[in-house]
Design an enzyme around this catalytic site. Sequence first.
Site, PDB file in Angstrom:
ATOM      1  N   ARG A 173      11.595  -0.816  12.361  1.00  0.00           N
ATOM      2  CA  ARG A 173      10.223  -0.931  12.890  1.00  0.00           C
ATOM      3  C   ARG A 173      10.096  -2.173  13.750  1.00  0.00           C
ATOM      4  O   ARG A 173      10.299  -3.301  13.276  1.00  0.00           O
ATOM      5  CB  ARG A 173       9.222  -0.982  11.720  1.00  0.00           C
ATOM      6  CG  ARG A 173       8.890   0.387  11.182  1.00  0.00           C
ATOM      7  CD  ARG A 173       7.956   0.333  10.007  1.00  0.00           C
ATOM      8  NE  ARG A 173       6.709  -0.378  10.265  1.00  0.00           N
ATOM      9  CZ  ARG A 173       5.684  -0.388   9.431  1.00  0.00           C
ATOM     10  NH1 ARG A 173       5.753   0.297   8.296  1.00  0.00           N
ATOM     11  NH2 ARG A 173       4.593  -1.064   9.722  1.00  0.00           N
ATOM     12  N   ARG A 190      11.950  -6.196   5.148  1.00  0.00           N
ATOM     13  CA  ARG A 190      11.942  -4.772   5.489  1.00  0.00           C
ATOM     14  C   ARG A 190      12.463  -4.557   6.915  1.00  0.00           C
ATOM     15  O   ARG A 190      13.125  -3.575   7.205  1.00  0.00           O
ATOM     16  CB  ARG A 190      10.515  -4.206   5.356  1.00  0.00           C
ATOM     17  CG  ARG A 190      10.458  -2.702   5.624  1.00  0.00           C
ATOM     18  CD  ARG A 190       9.111  -2.087   5.315  1.00  0.00           C
ATOM     19  NE  ARG A 190       8.072  -2.537   6.237  1.00  0.00           N
ATOM     20  CZ  ARG A 190       6.797  -2.194   6.148  1.00  0.00           C
ATOM     21  NH1 ARG A 190       6.391  -1.423   5.161  1.00  0.00           N
ATOM     22  NH2 ARG A 190       5.914  -2.630   7.018  1.00  0.00           N
ATOM     23  N   LYS A 211       0.841  -1.214   0.000  1.00  0.00           N
ATOM     24  CA  LYS A 211       0.000   0.000   0.000  1.00  0.00           C
ATOM     25  C   LYS A 211       0.874   1.263   0.000  1.00  0.00           C
ATOM     26  O   LYS A 211       0.697   2.143  -0.838  1.00  0.00           O
ATOM     27  CB  LYS A 211      -0.933   0.017   1.224  1.00  0.00           C
ATOM     28  CG  LYS A 211      -1.849  -1.191   1.326  1.00  0.00           C
ATOM     29  CD  LYS A 211      -2.783  -1.102   2.534  1.00  0.00           C
ATOM     30  CE  LYS A 211      -2.083  -1.131   3.884  1.00  0.00           C
ATOM     31  NZ  LYS A 211      -1.534  -2.431   4.276  1.00  0.00           N
ATOM     32  N   ARG A 269      -0.365  -9.458  13.119  1.00  0.00           N
ATOM     33  CA  ARG A 269      -0.896  -8.371  12.280  1.00  0.00           C
ATOM     34  C   ARG A 269      -1.760  -8.954  11.154  1.00  0.00           C
ATOM     35  O   ARG A 269      -2.796  -8.389  10.809  1.00  0.00           O
ATOM     36  CB  ARG A 269       0.257  -7.552  11.685  1.00  0.00           C
ATOM     37  CG  ARG A 269       0.978  -6.718  12.719  1.00  0.00           C
ATOM     38  CD  ARG A 269       2.328  -6.231  12.236  1.00  0.00           C
ATOM     39  NE  ARG A 269       2.230  -5.328  11.097  1.00  0.00           N
ATOM     40  CZ  ARG A 269       3.268  -4.967  10.353  1.00  0.00           C
ATOM     41  NH1 ARG A 269       4.479  -5.431  10.623  1.00  0.00           N
ATOM     42  NH2 ARG A 269       3.103  -4.138   9.354  1.00  0.00           N
ATOM     43  N   ARG A 317      -9.377   0.617   8.644  1.00  0.00           N
ATOM     44  CA  ARG A 317      -8.979  -0.753   8.968  1.00  0.00           C
ATOM     45  C   ARG A 317     -10.054  -1.485   9.765  1.00  0.00           C
ATOM     46  O   ARG A 317      -9.865  -2.656  10.107  1.00  0.00           O
ATOM     47  CB  ARG A 317      -7.690  -0.730   9.787  1.00  0.00           C
ATOM     48  CG  ARG A 317      -6.420  -0.978   8.965  1.00  0.00           C
ATOM     49  CD  ARG A 317      -5.232  -0.788   9.885  1.00  0.00           C
ATOM     50  NE  ARG A 317      -4.047  -1.494   9.470  1.00  0.00           N
ATOM     51  CZ  ARG A 317      -3.034  -0.940   8.804  1.00  0.00           C
ATOM     52  NH1 ARG A 317      -3.105   0.297   8.400  1.00  0.00           N
ATOM     53  NH2 ARG A 317      -1.956  -1.639   8.525  1.00  0.00           N
TER      54      ARG A 317
HETATM   55  P1  B4P Z   1       4.577  -1.517   2.157  1.00  0.00           P
HETATM   56  O1  B4P Z   1       4.165  -0.815   0.918  1.00  0.00           O
HETATM   57  O2  B4P Z   1       5.406  -0.696   3.094  1.00  0.00           O
HETATM   58  O3  B4P Z   1       3.407  -2.143   3.003  1.00  0.00           O
HETATM   59  P2  B4P Z   1       2.090  -1.572   3.634  1.00  0.00           P
HETATM   60  O4  B4P Z   1       1.030  -2.434   3.099  1.00  0.00           O
HETATM   61  O5  B4P Z   1       1.962  -0.085   3.397  1.00  0.00           O
HETATM   62  O6  B4P Z   1       2.430  -1.714   5.185  1.00  0.00           O
HETATM   63  P3  B4P Z   1       1.855  -1.872   6.633  1.00  0.00           P
HETATM   64  O7  B4P Z   1       0.487  -2.416   6.664  1.00  0.00           O
HETATM   65  O8  B4P Z   1       2.942  -2.630   7.295  1.00  0.00           O
HETATM   66  O9  B4P Z   1       1.913  -0.490   7.356  1.00  0.00           O
HETATM   67  P4  B4P Z   1       1.037   0.587   8.078  1.00  0.00           P
HETATM   68  O10 B4P Z   1       2.025   1.659   8.214  1.00  0.00           O
HETATM   69  O11 B4P Z   1      -0.228   0.884   7.350  1.00  0.00           O
HETATM   70  O12 B4P Z   1       5.365  -2.809   1.706  1.00  0.00           O
HETATM   71  C1  B4P Z   1       5.996  -3.685   2.602  1.00  0.00           C
HETATM   72  C2  B4P Z   1       7.330  -4.162   2.053  1.00  0.00           C
HETATM   73  O13 B4P Z   1       7.142  -4.896   0.838  1.00  0.00           O
HETATM   74  C3  B4P Z   1       8.286  -3.020   1.703  1.00  0.00           C
HETATM   75  O14 B4P Z   1       9.556  -3.354   2.176  1.00  0.00           O
HETATM   76  C4  B4P Z   1       8.282  -2.944   0.196  1.00  0.00           C
HETATM   77  O15 B4P Z   1       9.504  -2.531  -0.344  1.00  0.00           O
HETATM   78  C5  B4P Z   1       7.979  -4.392  -0.204  1.00  0.00           C
HETATM   79  N1  B4P Z   1       7.204  -4.501  -1.440  1.00  0.00           N
HETATM   80  C6  B4P Z   1       6.156  -3.710  -1.815  1.00  0.00           C
HETATM   81  N2  B4P Z   1       5.677  -4.116  -3.037  1.00  0.00           N
HETATM   82  C7  B4P Z   1       6.435  -5.200  -3.408  1.00  0.00           C
HETATM   83  C8  B4P Z   1       6.434  -6.061  -4.564  1.00  0.00           C
HETATM   84  N3  B4P Z   1       5.573  -5.909  -5.566  1.00  0.00           N
HETATM   85  N4  B4P Z   1       7.317  -7.082  -4.598  1.00  0.00           N
HETATM   86  C9  B4P Z   1       8.214  -7.240  -3.572  1.00  0.00           C
HETATM   87  N5  B4P Z   1       8.279  -6.457  -2.475  1.00  0.00           N
HETATM   88  C10 B4P Z   1       7.402  -5.440  -2.396  1.00  0.00           C
HETATM   89  O16 B4P Z   1       0.589   0.032   9.532  1.00  0.00           O
HETATM   90  C11 B4P Z   1       1.466  -0.190  10.623  1.00  0.00           C
HETATM   91  C12 B4P Z   1       0.704  -0.295  11.957  1.00  0.00           C
HETATM   92  O17 B4P Z   1       0.099   0.987  12.295  1.00  0.00           O
HETATM   93  C13 B4P Z   1      -0.488  -1.265  12.032  1.00  0.00           C
HETATM   94  O18 B4P Z   1      -0.098  -2.587  12.317  1.00  0.00           O
HETATM   95  C14 B4P Z   1      -1.332  -0.643  13.202  1.00  0.00           C
HETATM   96  O19 B4P Z   1      -0.801  -0.982  14.464  1.00  0.00           O
HETATM   97  C15 B4P Z   1      -1.139   0.837  13.005  1.00  0.00           C
HETATM   98  N6  B4P Z   1      -2.231   1.424  12.192  1.00  0.00           N
HETATM   99  C16 B4P Z   1      -2.069   2.014  10.974  1.00  0.00           C
HETATM  100  N7  B4P Z   1      -3.263   2.433  10.487  1.00  0.00           N
HETATM  101  C17 B4P Z   1      -4.198   2.100  11.418  1.00  0.00           C
HETATM  102  C18 B4P Z   1      -5.621   2.237  11.481  1.00  0.00           C
HETATM  103  N8  B4P Z   1      -6.304   2.798  10.482  1.00  0.00           N
HETATM  104  N9  B4P Z   1      -6.277   1.773  12.578  1.00  0.00           N
HETATM  105  C19 B4P Z   1      -5.607   1.223  13.578  1.00  0.00           C
HETATM  106  N10 B4P Z   1      -4.256   1.042  13.587  1.00  0.00           N
HETATM  107  C20 B4P Z   1      -3.552   1.468  12.522  1.00  0.00           C
END
Ligand code: B4P
Length: 199
Positions: free
Chosen positions: A143, A137, A21, A155, A98
């Site tokens: 993190r 990552r 995302k 998670r 979420r």
């Molecule tokens: P990202 O792109 O970083 O993943 P994400 O889905 O955005 O991350 P996440 O769910 O962990 O984070 P968030 O900050 O929202 O990709 C992950 C990795 O994969 C990276 O290293 C990237 O390089 C790699 N990658 C991406 N695409 C790829 C591909 N095509 N091929 C190979 N590798 C690839 O949430 C973090 C925490 O914050 C949650 O657990 C929760 O505690 C809290 N939180 C956030 N929003 C919340 C909400 N609305 N309500 C309650 N808690 C919340």
Amino acid sequence: MQYLCAIMLNLILFGPPGSGKGTQAIRLKEKFNLIHISTGDLLRSEISNKSTLGLEAQKYMNAGKLVPDEVVIGMISSKLDENKANQPNGYIFDGFPRTVPQAEALDNLLLQKAEPIKIVLSLNVSEPELLSRLLERGKSSGRADDVNEDIIKNRIKVYHNETTPVANHYEQLNKLKNIQGEGSIDSIFEALATALSQA
Ligand code: B4P
């Protein structure tokens, strides 16, 4: 190819932790001139500022749990107010909503502005791939929620229990579009951009 938008293009980038995302939101933001709102980034910034909100959120995040709804809904509401004057093409909501109460709160906030969510793009990625991306990552991100396999699994479990109902919520509104989230970052971006330009 350029994609032009005449009306507000509010979208939700949806998917499990590690589905890409954040990675894709940065590119979509540039391409479509949108404002990117990531609740994860907002919370991490509160943590690094050692604010009361951040210190409270950190406990949940480090354990792989969701931060309480009222905290994140309050953050989103102030972010929308802050950007009132900017007249963006639209917003990318990344990592929000979420839970179903978060989705209902977002729908209400946008209803007040008569700018509803146009489309929800849902990235589908298998569990082993999620685990491997997040552990990778975790080697460099600093993190706490990325370094421990049990926390990552928690998670993903929280995602299945509390977040997948959000997809059903938008499917009923005919706004959900599934996108294959495995493959090259470029090819996934093309699929997302095409879906968005057709929304
Ligand atoms: P990202 O792109 O970083 O993943 P994400 O889905 O955005 O991350 P996440 O769910 O962990 O984070 P968030 O900050 O929202 O990709 C992950 C990795 O994969 C990276 O290293 C990237 O390089 C790699 N990658 C991406 N695409 C790829 C591909 N095509 N091929 C190979 N590798 C690839 O949430 C973090 C925490 O914050 C949650 O657990 C929760 O505690 C809290 N939180 C956030 N929003 C919340 C909400 N609305 N309500 C309650 N808690 C919340």
